[in-house]
Write a protein that holds these residues in place. Structure first.
Motif, PDB file in Angstrom:
ATOM      1  N   GLU A 560       0.828  -1.208   0.000  1.00 33.49           N
ATOM      2  CA  GLU A 560       0.000   0.000   0.000  1.00 33.49           C
ATOM      3  C   GLU A 560       0.860   1.253   0.000  1.00 33.49           C
ATOM      4  OE1 GLU A 560      -3.059   2.440  -0.361  1.00 33.49           O
ATOM      5  OE2 GLU A 560      -3.146   0.263  -0.524  1.00 33.49           O
ATOM      6  N   ARG A 561       1.960   1.243   0.759  1.00 31.28           N
ATOM      7  CA  ARG A 561       2.874   2.390   0.768  1.00 31.28           C
ATOM      8  C   ARG A 561       3.490   2.605  -0.613  1.00 31.28           C
ATOM      9  NH1 ARG A 561       1.559   6.009   3.616  1.00 31.28           N
ATOM     10  NH2 ARG A 561      -0.376   4.871   3.437  1.00 31.28           N
ATOM     11  N   MET A 562       3.808   1.509  -1.289  1.00 31.33           N
ATOM     12  CA  MET A 562       4.357   1.634  -2.638  1.00 31.33           C
ATOM     13  C   MET A 562       3.309   2.185  -3.609  1.00 31.33           C
ATOM     14  SD  MET A 562       6.601  -1.897  -2.797  1.00 31.33           S
ATOM     15  CE  MET A 562       7.390  -1.538  -4.370  1.00 31.33           C
ATOM     16  N   CYS A 563       2.048   1.777  -3.418  1.00 35.92           N
ATOM     17  CA  CYS A 563       0.973   2.338  -4.240  1.00 35.92           C
ATOM     18  C   CYS A 563       0.767   3.825  -3.947  1.00 35.92           C
ATOM     19  CB  CYS A 563      -0.329   1.575  -4.006  1.00 35.92           C
ATOM     20  SG  CYS A 563      -0.362  -0.084  -4.733  1.00 35.92           S
ATOM     21  N   VAL A 564       0.928   4.219  -2.689  1.00 39.90           N
ATOM     22  CA  VAL A 564       0.841   5.641  -2.336  1.00 39.90           C
ATOM     23  C   VAL A 564       1.940   6.425  -3.043  1.00 39.90           C
ATOM     24  CG1 VAL A 564       1.122   7.287  -0.439  1.00 39.90           C
ATOM     25  CG2 VAL A 564      -0.326   5.276  -0.140  1.00 39.90           C
ATOM     26  N   ALA A 565       3.159   5.853  -3.058  1.00 36.08           N
ATOM     27  CA  ALA A 565       4.257   6.516  -3.766  1.00 36.08           C
ATOM     28  C   ALA A 565       3.963   6.604  -5.260  1.00 36.08           C
ATOM     29  CB  ALA A 565       5.563   5.760  -3.526  1.00 36.08           C
ATOM     30  N   VAL A 571       0.683  13.886  -7.787  1.00 32.84           N
ATOM     31  CA  VAL A 571       0.969  15.080  -6.977  1.00 32.84           C
ATOM     32  C   VAL A 571       2.154  15.830  -7.571  1.00 32.84           C
ATOM     33  CG1 VAL A 571       1.538  15.914  -4.667  1.00 32.84           C
ATOM     34  CG2 VAL A 571       0.069  13.890  -4.942  1.00 32.84           C
ATOM     35  N   LEU A 572       3.178  15.084  -7.995  1.00 32.18           N
ATOM     36  CA  LEU A 572       4.320  15.711  -8.663  1.00 32.18           C
ATOM     37  C   LEU A 572       3.882  16.419  -9.929  1.00 32.18           C
ATOM     38  CD1 LEU A 572       7.437  16.065  -9.077  1.00 32.18           C
ATOM     39  CD2 LEU A 572       7.381  13.887 -10.297  1.00 32.18           C
ATOM     40  N   ALA A 573       3.005  15.787 -10.712  1.00 32.95           N
ATOM     41  CA  ALA A 573       2.532  16.412 -11.948  1.00 32.95           C
ATOM     42  C   ALA A 573       1.766  17.699 -11.670  1.00 32.95           C
ATOM     43  CB  ALA A 573       1.652  15.429 -12.726  1.00 32.95           C
ATOM     44  N   CYS A 574       1.057  17.745 -10.539  1.00 36.65           N
ATOM     45  CA  CYS A 574       0.245  18.922 -10.214  1.00 36.65           C
ATOM     46  C   CYS A 574       1.062  20.058  -9.620  1.00 36.65           C
ATOM     47  CB  CYS A 574      -0.867  18.535  -9.229  1.00 36.65           C
ATOM     48  SG  CYS A 574      -2.121  17.439  -9.905  1.00 36.65           S
ATOM     49  N   THR A 575       2.142  19.733  -8.899  1.00 41.94           N
ATOM     50  CA  THR A 575       2.840  20.755  -8.117  1.00 41.94           C
ATOM     51  C   THR A 575       4.294  20.961  -8.512  1.00 41.94           C
ATOM     52  OG1 THR A 575       3.438  19.096  -6.435  1.00 41.94           O
ATOM     53  CG2 THR A 575       1.355  20.286  -6.134  1.00 41.94           C
ATOM     54  N   GLY A 576       4.885  20.073  -9.323  1.00 34.42           N
ATOM     55  CA  GLY A 576       6.306  20.165  -9.638  1.00 34.42           C
ATOM     56  C   GLY A 576       6.626  21.295 -10.611  1.00 34.42           C
ATOM     57  N   ILE A 655      -6.980  17.698  -7.289  1.00 33.98           N
ATOM     58  CA  ILE A 655      -6.539  16.428  -7.881  1.00 33.98           C
ATOM     59  C   ILE A 655      -5.346  15.870  -7.118  1.00 33.98           C
ATOM     60  CG2 ILE A 655      -5.484  15.399  -9.935  1.00 33.98           C
ATOM     61  CD1 ILE A 655      -7.316  17.056 -11.631  1.00 33.98           C
ATOM     62  N   ALA A 656      -4.437  16.740  -6.688  1.00 29.38           N
ATOM     63  CA  ALA A 656      -3.300  16.271  -5.886  1.00 29.38           C
ATOM     64  C   ALA A 656      -3.786  15.645  -4.584  1.00 29.38           C
ATOM     65  CB  ALA A 656      -2.346  17.427  -5.611  1.00 29.38           C
ATOM     66  N   ARG A 657      -4.743  16.298  -3.923  1.00 25.19           N
ATOM     67  CA  ARG A 657      -5.278  15.755  -2.665  1.00 25.19           C
ATOM     68  C   ARG A 657      -6.027  14.435  -2.902  1.00 25.19           C
ATOM     69  NH1 ARG A 657      -5.449  19.322   1.694  1.00 25.19           N
ATOM     70  NH2 ARG A 657      -4.722  21.429   1.206  1.00 25.19           N
ATOM     71  N   LEU A 658      -6.716  14.338  -4.030  1.00 27.53           N
ATOM     72  CA  LEU A 658      -7.438  13.102  -4.348  1.00 27.53           C
ATOM     73  C   LEU A 658      -6.480  11.928  -4.470  1.00 27.53           C
ATOM     74  CD1 LEU A 658      -9.905  11.444  -5.325  1.00 27.53           C
ATOM     75  CD2 LEU A 658      -9.429  12.316  -7.634  1.00 27.53           C
ATOM     76  N   PHE A 659      -5.361  12.105  -5.152  1.00 22.67           N
ATOM     77  CA  PHE A 659      -4.433  10.995  -5.345  1.00 22.67           C
ATOM     78  C   PHE A 659      -3.560  10.753  -4.116  1.00 22.67           C
ATOM     79  CE2 PHE A 659      -5.800  11.306  -9.642  1.00 22.67           C
ATOM     80  CZ  PHE A 659      -5.560  10.060 -10.196  1.00 22.67           C
ATOM     81  N   GLU A 660      -3.450  11.734  -3.235  1.00 25.24           N
ATOM     82  CA  GLU A 660      -2.767  11.480  -1.967  1.00 25.24           C
ATOM     83  C   GLU A 660      -3.561  10.515  -1.106  1.00 25.24           C
ATOM     84  OE1 GLU A 660      -2.248  15.342  -0.275  1.00 25.24           O
ATOM     85  OE2 GLU A 660      -0.184  15.546  -0.997  1.00 25.24           O
ATOM     86  N   ARG A 661      -4.893  10.730  -1.059  1.00 21.37           N
ATOM     87  CA  ARG A 661      -5.755   9.861  -0.255  1.00 21.37           C
ATOM     88  C   ARG A 661      -7.135   9.796  -0.904  1.00 21.37           C
ATOM     89  NH1 ARG A 661      -5.951  11.249   5.967  1.00 21.37           N
ATOM     90  NH2 ARG A 661      -7.287  12.919   5.173  1.00 21.37           N
ATOM     91  N   PRO A 662      -7.338   8.829  -1.794  1.00 19.20           N
ATOM     92  CA  PRO A 662      -8.600   8.787  -2.555  1.00 19.20           C
ATOM     93  C   PRO A 662      -9.795   8.467  -1.665  1.00 19.20           C
ATOM     94  CG  PRO A 662      -6.884   7.401  -3.567  1.00 19.20           C
ATOM     95  CD  PRO A 662      -6.405   7.767  -2.207  1.00 19.20           C
TER      96      PRO A 662
END
Length: 731
Positions: A560-565, A571-576, A655-662
């Motif tokens: 699950e941690r690897m899936c979170v990563a 998140v990188l795409a939204c904020t990088g 969208i970043a928050r959604l993919f951090e914790r759907p």
């Protein structure tokens, strides 16, 4: 009658001889490209090992067996791989020597503190290895277990530690030189030729795959399996490119171009996946509101063409690029004509049609660019522009921490047992544990590999006992010694080349050399060999048991941690930072998915779930990067409507928050933000009647927004499950 028969008989005999010769030559070529390569690698490994042992004996080094062991750890099928591994082995050995001397000097006659220090050092090196790829991983691993290999036997004899470190360095250097020389001189197999063959196969396979996708001829499971193999292909190509850097100046000069080529291939794969997802959703939609897809069928037919008879791959690629460029030139005009027809008959389908046209145009452009780069690379005498792309690997910090804790636990347990029981072979058990933790750190199934190595080490101890008691006493001279060692060394090398039983071969080869390898003065102590063999096997079995019971790789929380990563790439795409963002996003996503594929091997349901997260991550993240690029280029929109910038920032944030914790609430907020940004862009488009360039900018932005919304609501994707739980909230 005899005259004509006499004439025809030699002709027929000559024809039969030619047929036999052609068949034999084809069979020889097939053998050389399959089993012949294995036997060549085996022969070169045995020759290099015996040569290293002989040179070490000639130089009167303390333990020639270490030079031979180095060869078996170092030899690889490709010369570039050997050179790369040699460089990192030298660096890792030097760092390990310094660590061994430093720890020995700091904890003189204090074994408890020394065990603690070597445990932390070994765990830190293993964790650092997990953050790296290819043979950089090997450099960190070697820095860890070299310190244990040198320091543990001499922890109570600090006066001999420095000389032991120097001797170990000399023995390893002999093994490295022999490996490199044999690999480069005896029928060398260049990494460049492997890369060239991989690129040719990739070109033909990918165009056929794209044709099948665009024509709708692939089922969901088949597509997912093929796309997962594309992920592995990207990662393995990057590894081979890294090896080729050490091979010759030509490959070093082309390294940047090859990296750019791999990046362009990732872009083409992402575009193809986006097209496939869009086609799938069009098939689900109502036929009366779905736009036509004849442009997709036209491109699919174009890509389905195979090389003509006697046509080389480069000529086929040139012909395909010309066809793609012609299709790309005529596509805008065809799209405008189709759009006018849809506007009059199916106005509700305009947004779907614009999105389809935009994705199709981008895929055609990316594929043509990739093929042009490949043609340029494979054409002799062509000057290549410097490559700016860079593959940036990603590893979850949870995986790194997991590797640190696992190694520290195994090492500390065996070290404590050694101190408490005063086990005579406890030092070698600790060394074996260090080797096991290091060599299995990157394995998909560390427990199985450790168990295989333990059985291989047990067989090595038994074989070593036979050699110590019955073979070495009857050997007279170096040539006879080599002849006696060839069957054993060849057996270990052969097993190591077979993926399913590689652990047995590694354990057998390495520990036969360490336990019973010949030195200048052979010591006939079978009781010590048996005790050391038991210690090695016990240490490996303890490590394997710990990997199964305490630290199984299939732990739910770790996956699950690897899936979170993996989701964190969105998140990188939204904020990088936008500069180089596409390449960072693509390489990190592929790298994390490759790690998940290794961890989830043999678990099809969990693997399928992780792969679907990867696909939606790739789909949404790539669209976000494109949207941010278009929004940056269309800076006039911020001036035209002051609501655009806050709406766009809110879209990225939700969208970043959604993919951090759907969850359902975050999905609703993300869809609401996409809808608000779509309304603003649509209003801007409705006011732009004369400015054609700005209309195109607005249409592209709307296409990306619509694609993101459809991806978030995809019923096959993991987020679609959330949407189906409360469908009324996501209309």
């Amino acid at each position: 009658m005899s005259g004509p028969s006499a004439i025809h008989r030699p002709v027929n005999a000559r024809r039969r001889a030619e047929i036999v010769w052609r068949v034999a030559r084809k069979a020889w070529r097939d053998w050389c490209t399959s089993d012949g390569r294995i036997w060549l690698h085996l022969s070169k490994t045995v020759i290099a090992g015996l040569l290293a042992m002989g040179i070490a004996m000639l130089l009167d080094l303390p333990q020639p067996r270490i030079a031979m062991t180095t060869v078996f750890v170092l030899m690889q099928p490709l010369s570039g791989m050997v050179f790369a591994k040699s460089m990192y082995r030298i660096a890792g050995t030097l760092v390990g020597m310094i660590a061994a001397v430093t720890l020995g000097a700091a904890f003189v006659q204090a074994p408890e503190l020394y065990i603690l220090g070597i445990t932390l050092w070994m765990a830190a090196c293993t964790a650092a290895a997990m953050r790296n790829r290819h043979f950089r991983w090997y450099g960190f691993v070697l820095a860890g277990y070299t310190a244990a290999l040198i320091g543990v036997p001499l922890v109570m004899q600090p006066n001999d530690l420095f000389l032991a470190a120097l001797g170990r360095g000399a023995e390893v250097a002999v093994g490295i030189l022999c490996s490199g020389m044999v690999s480069a001189v005896i029928v060398p197999r260049q990494t460049g030729s492997v890369l060239a063959q991989a690129l040719r196969s990739r070109c033909l396979d990918f165009t056929a795959f794209a044709s099948a996708v665009l024509s709708g001829g692939l089922e969901k499971g088949t597509f997912e399996g093929r796309f997962a193999r594309l992920v592995d292909d990207v990662v393995s190509f990057e590894a081979t490119r890294a090896f080729s850097f050490f091979e010759d100046p030509t490959m070093r000069a082309r390294s940047g171009v090859l990296a750019r080529l791999n990046a362009e291939f990732m872009d083409a794969c992402a575009r193809l996946h986006a097209l496939r997802q869009l086609l799938k959703r069009l098939q689900w939609s109502d036929a009366s509101s779905a736009p036509p897809t004849f442009h997709f069928n036209e491109l699919a037919a174009l890509l389905s063409h195979r090389p003509r008879v006697n046509e080389c791959d480069l000529d086929h690629a040139r012909r395909l690029v010309e066809a793609l460029e012609a299709f790309q030139r005529t596509l805008p005009r065809s799209v405008r004509a189709s759009r006018r027809a849809i506007d009059s008959t199916q106005p509700a389908a305009l947004l779907e049609f614009d999105t389809s046209a935009e994705l199709l145009y981008r895929f055609t452009m990316e594929l043509a660019r990739y093929l042009r780069s490949w043609i340029s690379l494979m054409t002799p005498g062509v000057t290549h522009p410097p490559g700016a792309a860079r593959y940036i690997p990603r590893t979850s910090w949870y995986v790194v921490t997991f590797a640190f804790v696992r190694t520290a636990t195994v090492m500390a347990a065996l070290g404590w047992f050694w101190i408490e029981t005063d086990w005579p072979s406890g030092g070698l058990a600790l060394i074996a544990a260090a080797l096991t933790c290091a060599l299995t750190s990157a394995s998909a199934n560390a427990a199985r590999l450790a168990a295989q190595m333990a059985l291989g080490a047990a067989a090595a101890a038994i074989t070593g006992y036979v050699y110590t008691c019955h073979v070495y006493p009857n050997v007279d001279g170096f040539p006879l010694l080599c002849a006696a060692l060839v069957p054993v060394l060849a057996t270990g090398a052969l097993l190591a080349t077979r993926p399913r039983v590689a652990g047995y071969g590694i354990g057998f080869s390495v520990f036969f050399c360490l336990l019973a390898g010949p030195d200048n003065v052979v010591v006939y102590t079978p009781d010590l060999l048996i005790n050391n063999g038991i210690a090695v096997v016990v240490a490996m079995l303890v490590a394997s048991l710990a990997f199964v019971v305490i630290f199984p790789p299939h732990m739910t929380w770790l996956v699950e941690r690897m899936c979170v990563a993996l989701r964190g790439q969105v998140v990188l795409a939204c904020t990088g930072e936008l500069d180089g963002l596409g390449q960072r996003f693509q390489s990190g996503t592929h790298d994390l998915m490759h790690q998940l594929r290794l961890v989830l091997s043999g678990r099809p349901r969990a693997h399928r779930r992780a792969l679907r997260w990867m696909l939606v991550t790739l789909e949404v993240g790539h669209a976000i990067v494109d949207l941010r690029d278009e929004a940056e280029a269309a800076s006039w929109l911020r001036v035209h409507d002051s609501r655009w910038r806050p709406a766009f920032d809110r879209l990225n944030d939700t969208i970043a928050r959604l993919f951090e914790r759907p969850d359902g609430a975050r999905l609703r907020r993300a869809l609401s933000a996409v809808r608000a940004a779509t309304w603003i862009a649509q209003e801007a488009l409705n006011t732009l009647y004369e400015d054609r360039e700005r209309r195109h900018d607005a249409q592209r932005i709307l296409s990306h927004l619509h694609f993101i919304r459809s991806a978030l609501l995809d019923r096959d994707a993991p987020l679609g499950i959330i949407a189906r739980r409360a469908p009324n909230h996501f209309d």
